[in-house]
Design a protein around this motif. Sequence first.
Motif: not given
Length: 313
Positions: A17-23, A62-68
């Motif tokens: 099961e993926p933990k995080a995905v970009v499509r 990236v979630c906590s800092s809102d930066r890539l």
Amino acid sequence: MVPILSTQWEVRAIAGEPKAVVRVRNLQAIVQGGTDAWGRPGKAQPALISAEISFMHPFGTVCSSDRLSAETVHYGQLSKAILEAIDDLNNEPPPTGTDNQPGSDASPTMKDVLDMIWARLTGLPVDGNAEEFSGSLETPFLNLLFIRFMSITLTFPKASLLGEGVSLTASTLYGPFAGGYGCLRYALSLRLMNLKVPTLVGVNPNERHNKQFVVADIELDNFICLEDMYTDLEKGVVSTMSHSSFETLEALGAKITEVIYREVKLLSSGDVGRDVELPIRVTLEKPTAVPMADCPVVEMRTTHGGKVVEGAE
């Protein structure tokens, strides 16, 4: 380490099961490669590219800092990298045929196009074999240390006369192994999408006198063929369905798998269907058979061929 050739299902199952995905879905481009619906190589045709990247860890920083950060990928830059790979392929000098005209057996195949995209993203072809790869192994777009799973589907929507297109999907599982980190398993599958063919099939008396449309979706896993044979495979499927007199979709599906396997063995110069197993999935729909439903569906999966030669994880 030699990556193991697996089915799409096996690669995804082992990845978990993926933990995080970009499509990125259905990125549009024009590709000077593959064959068109008439079997002509080297013709420019529309293409759709879908990419899926699954990461080793959840999106934390990236979630906590809102930066890539390196734990994700910019989907805009991912799209740009894919299109740049296609532009590079399109800008290569056209091959010269025996009559000194563009368009020959040396034209880029569907697999070549997919390998070019894969190399731009990872620095390697789909199977991870740098020694046999003739492309440019430049600095890759992705850092594989953060990647668990990747899948890219290349679709030619106009490469079928009676269907919705042809697609080639590559999937790779990445992870650590003795001496490094890289490709552990990979999968390649060819799909003939939703061929709509008038077919005589059914058990009811009314179905024995008139043909009805049957929609066939065909997928060939472990498809390591280097040749573009999808137009010939479509001809075989359409001919089988057009001359059908079966009462059941199950029997028709079994016949289609036999024809597909025979055609692959005849057309391929590689090991697929000989030393490598060829799982074939056939899905058949009868849209007019049940008035109060969209359609009844029968799906079957059959494996033909020899033993898969596996590497060591």
